[in-house]
Design a protein around this motif. Structure first.
Motif, PDB file in Angstrom:
ATOM      1  N   ALA A 253      58.315  72.775 143.112  1.00 54.06           N
ATOM      2  CA  ALA A 253      58.358  71.307 143.034  1.00 54.06           C
ATOM      3  C   ALA A 253      57.685  70.877 141.746  1.00 54.06           C
ATOM      4  O   ALA A 253      56.647  71.425 141.362  1.00 54.06           O
ATOM      5  CB  ALA A 253      57.671  70.660 144.227  1.00 54.06           C
ATOM      6  N   CYS A 254      58.289  69.909 141.073  1.00 57.76           N
ATOM      7  CA  CYS A 254      57.740  69.351 139.833  1.00 57.76           C
ATOM      8  C   CYS A 254      58.032  67.857 139.842  1.00 57.76           C
ATOM      9  O   CYS A 254      59.181  67.442 139.622  1.00 57.76           O
ATOM     10  CB  CYS A 254      58.359  70.034 138.615  1.00 57.76           C
ATOM     11  N   VAL A 255      56.993  67.052 140.091  1.00 57.53           N
ATOM     12  CA  VAL A 255      57.150  65.608 140.219  1.00 57.53           C
ATOM     13  C   VAL A 255      56.239  64.919 139.212  1.00 57.53           C
ATOM     14  O   VAL A 255      55.052  64.722 139.477  1.00 57.53           O
ATOM     15  CB  VAL A 255      56.836  65.132 141.652  1.00 57.53           C
ATOM     16  N   PRO A 256      56.739  64.550 138.021  1.00 58.90           N
ATOM     17  CA  PRO A 256      55.922  63.790 137.062  1.00 58.90           C
ATOM     18  C   PRO A 256      55.745  62.351 137.541  1.00 58.90           C
ATOM     19  O   PRO A 256      56.668  61.745 138.100  1.00 58.90           O
ATOM     20  CB  PRO A 256      56.728  63.851 135.761  1.00 58.90           C
ATOM     21  N   GLN A 257      54.570  61.787 137.293  1.00 51.57           N
ATOM     22  CA  GLN A 257      54.282  60.425 137.713  1.00 51.57           C
ATOM     23  C   GLN A 257      53.101  59.896 136.920  1.00 51.57           C
ATOM     24  O   GLN A 257      52.469  60.621 136.139  1.00 51.57           O
ATOM     25  CB  GLN A 257      53.985  60.370 139.207  1.00 51.57           C
ATOM     26  N   SER A 258      52.801  58.616 137.115  1.00 51.99           N
ATOM     27  CA  SER A 258      51.670  57.989 136.447  1.00 51.99           C
ATOM     28  C   SER A 258      50.366  58.557 136.983  1.00 51.99           C
ATOM     29  O   SER A 258      50.255  58.936 138.152  1.00 51.99           O
ATOM     30  CB  SER A 258      51.702  56.475 136.655  1.00 51.99           C
ATOM     31  N   LEU A 271      57.837  66.642 148.984  1.00 56.59           N
ATOM     32  CA  LEU A 271      58.613  67.173 150.102  1.00 56.59           C
ATOM     33  C   LEU A 271      60.084  66.771 150.002  1.00 56.59           C
ATOM     34  O   LEU A 271      60.977  67.557 150.351  1.00 56.59           O
ATOM     35  CB  LEU A 271      58.022  66.684 151.424  1.00 56.59           C
ATOM     36  N   ALA A 272      60.353  65.560 149.503  1.00 59.73           N
ATOM     37  CA  ALA A 272      61.743  65.125 149.347  1.00 59.73           C
ATOM     38  C   ALA A 272      62.471  65.975 148.313  1.00 59.73           C
ATOM     39  O   ALA A 272      63.643  66.352 148.511  1.00 59.73           O
ATOM     40  CB  ALA A 272      61.783  63.647 148.955  1.00 59.73           C
ATOM     41  N   GLN A 273      61.799  66.296 147.214  1.00 60.92           N
ATOM     42  CA  GLN A 273      62.436  67.142 146.208  1.00 60.92           C
ATOM     43  C   GLN A 273      62.693  68.544 146.744  1.00 60.92           C
ATOM     44  O   GLN A 273      63.759  69.122 146.514  1.00 60.92           O
ATOM     45  CB  GLN A 273      61.548  67.216 144.957  1.00 60.92           C
ATOM     46  N   GLN A 274      61.725  69.101 147.458  1.00 63.78           N
ATOM     47  CA  GLN A 274      61.923  70.435 148.016  1.00 63.78           C
ATOM     48  C   GLN A 274      63.015  70.449 149.080  1.00 63.78           C
ATOM     49  O   GLN A 274      63.787  71.403 149.170  1.00 63.78           O
ATOM     50  CB  GLN A 274      60.606  70.942 148.609  1.00 63.78           C
TER      51      GLN A 274
END
Length: 452
Positions: A253-258, A271-274
């Motif tokens: 999983a790789c979720v970039p964010q502020s 979890l949604a990406q996975q």
């Protein structure tokens, strides 16, 4: 572009590698001769990928294929976030307001000279110096900070009011930054603009406030500073039949964010990406901040057991209860108490101990790809760069695992002959070291004779 991000190349270095690097040409199935790629073309293609491509799909597709090829066990994973710095300057409050005003005036001057001439001359003169010299900053006699803050706040309010009805300027990003800064830093009352002691956004906090006009998506983390962050989930390192580690686990999983987003608010996106890539684990090891009761319940709803310590100390039992709980509160207390009791057991502690290796993975990805200090800014550019870097790291991690398995398979097939070859190789290295020492001694002796 994926290789360029993984190698942390500039646009010029990537274009040169396309034309001159035989390894890159081999990897991309290019003919060896007469290869040329203009740096401007590559920069244009990167902009197209950033604006219209789906780098998350690239990451999930590659990762899912690697997991299947390596036959990895993804039932137990670990999750944590790491801070990422974009290519933006860290500005003080005075610099932030003054730079935003100067950039808007510069945009008006470039696109609408009559509108710029209508701005009072004194106001224009205050923002003609360079950004590092506004209000005497960087000189021997800078203007007092409080006086300069009030002046730039008054200029900010005047510009917002003056250009509010001019649609051509009101839709500019630089004007939107002025409106946002005025709302976050200033209070306008009775025709007077006053700078508040602390910035405050629409929700009453300061973490989401604008940090730099060049990167509106950057936020502020209380203990890490301004910038972005990325949520990374990793499988545990694969092991062979003998229990030896074969290589690093893949990042699933790789979720970039502020950076302003709290970790407990980011678990749902991970979890949604996975789930979309069929990479959901059975157990997720995470830090204390992830382990809220809401996150544990939400994870259980998708079939994931969130293993995380309970935040806060256990309540002390009172002799007489003065608070009457409703059924929901009573159920919450029972769940938290059960988790506190479970985390005191040796089995739970042995399982949770595996989470600690993820910080080393963050460091390894940064050393290999330069992930924590990027050459771009903005939410889309940062997300594209980080995702491609993590995808490249996964490819190399999978290659290490496959290479180790191949060496072990070859050693098992050759048996004793392989061990004899290893001994010969060691003897050859020792002989080479003796030869180099003899060469150095000979050179020193010849130099001595020459000097005599």
């Amino acid at each position: 572009m994926l290789i360029a991000e993984f190698k942390d190349w500039t646009i010029d270095e990537a274009a040169a590698a396309w034309s001159l690097d035989a390894g890159i040409q081999f990897a991309l199935h290019l003919p060896r001769d007469r290869q040329y790629l203009c740096a401007r073309t590559l920069d244009h293609d990167r902009r197209l990928l950033r604006e219209h491509g789906d780098v998350q799909e690239i990451f999930t597709t590659v990762t899912a294929a690697l997991v299947q090829a390596l036959e990895l066990d993804i039932r137990r994973q670990r999750l944590d976030s790491t801070h990422v710095l974009s290519q933006m300057a860290k500005l003080t409050r005075l610099q932030l307001l003054a730079v935003a005003v100067r950039r808007f005036l510069h945009a008006v001057q470039r696109h609408d000279a009559p509108a710029y001439a209508a701005v009072p001359a004194e106001l224009r003169a205050r923002y003609e110096p360079a950004e590092s010299r506004l209000f005497g900053l960087g000189t021997k006699k800078p203007q007092p900070r409080e006086e300069a803050l009030q002046q730039v706040a008054a200029d900010l309010a005047w510009l917002v009011t003056h250009f509010a009805g001019q649609e051509a300027h009101a839709r500019r990003a630089s004007y939107q930054a002025l409106v946002r800064l005025l709302a976050e830093h200033c209070t306008v009352a009775e025709g007077r603009t006053v700078v508040r002691p602390q910035s405050r956004d629409a929700e009453g906090g300061s973490a989401q406030c604008l940090q730099n006009p060049s990167d509106p998506a950057a936020g502020y983390s209380g203990h890490k500073g301004a910038g972005h962050q990325v949520q990374l989930a990793q499988t545990l390192p694969p092991r062979d039949a003998e229990g030896k580690i074969e290589g690093p686990g893949l990042l699933t999983a790789c979720v970039p964010q502020s950076a302003a987003v709290r970790d407990n608010e980011a678990l749902a996106a991970v979890l949604a990406q996975q789930q979309s890539a069929a990479l959901l684990p059975a157990e997720m090891l995470a830090d204390t901040i992830y382990g809220s009761d809401a996150n544990v319940t939400a994870s259980a709803a998708v079939g994931v057991v969130l293993i995380s310590p309970v935040c806060g100390a256990a309540p002390q039992p009172a002799k007489e209860s003065k608070h009457h709980c409703n059924p929901a509160e009573r159920a919450l207390k029972e769940r938290l108490q059960a988790r506190r009791q479970a985390q005191e057991t040796p089995e739970w502690q042995a399982t949770y101990r595996l989470r600690s290796g993820l910080e080393g993975v963050h460091r390894a990805v940064d050393v290999m790809t330069g992930m924590k200090r990027l050459r771009v800014r903005g939410a889309k550019a940062v997300g594209c760069a980080v995702t491609l870097k993590v995808t490249g790291w996964n490819i190399q991690a999978a290659a290490k695992t496959l290479a180790r398995r191949a060496r072990k398979h070859a050693a098992a097939g050759q048996g004793g002959e392989n061990r004899r070859c290893q001994r010969r190789r060691v003897d050859g290295r020792a002989l080479h070291r003796r030869w180099r020492a003899l060469v150095r001694a000979t050179v020193r002796w010849q130099t001595f004779l020459h000097e005599k």
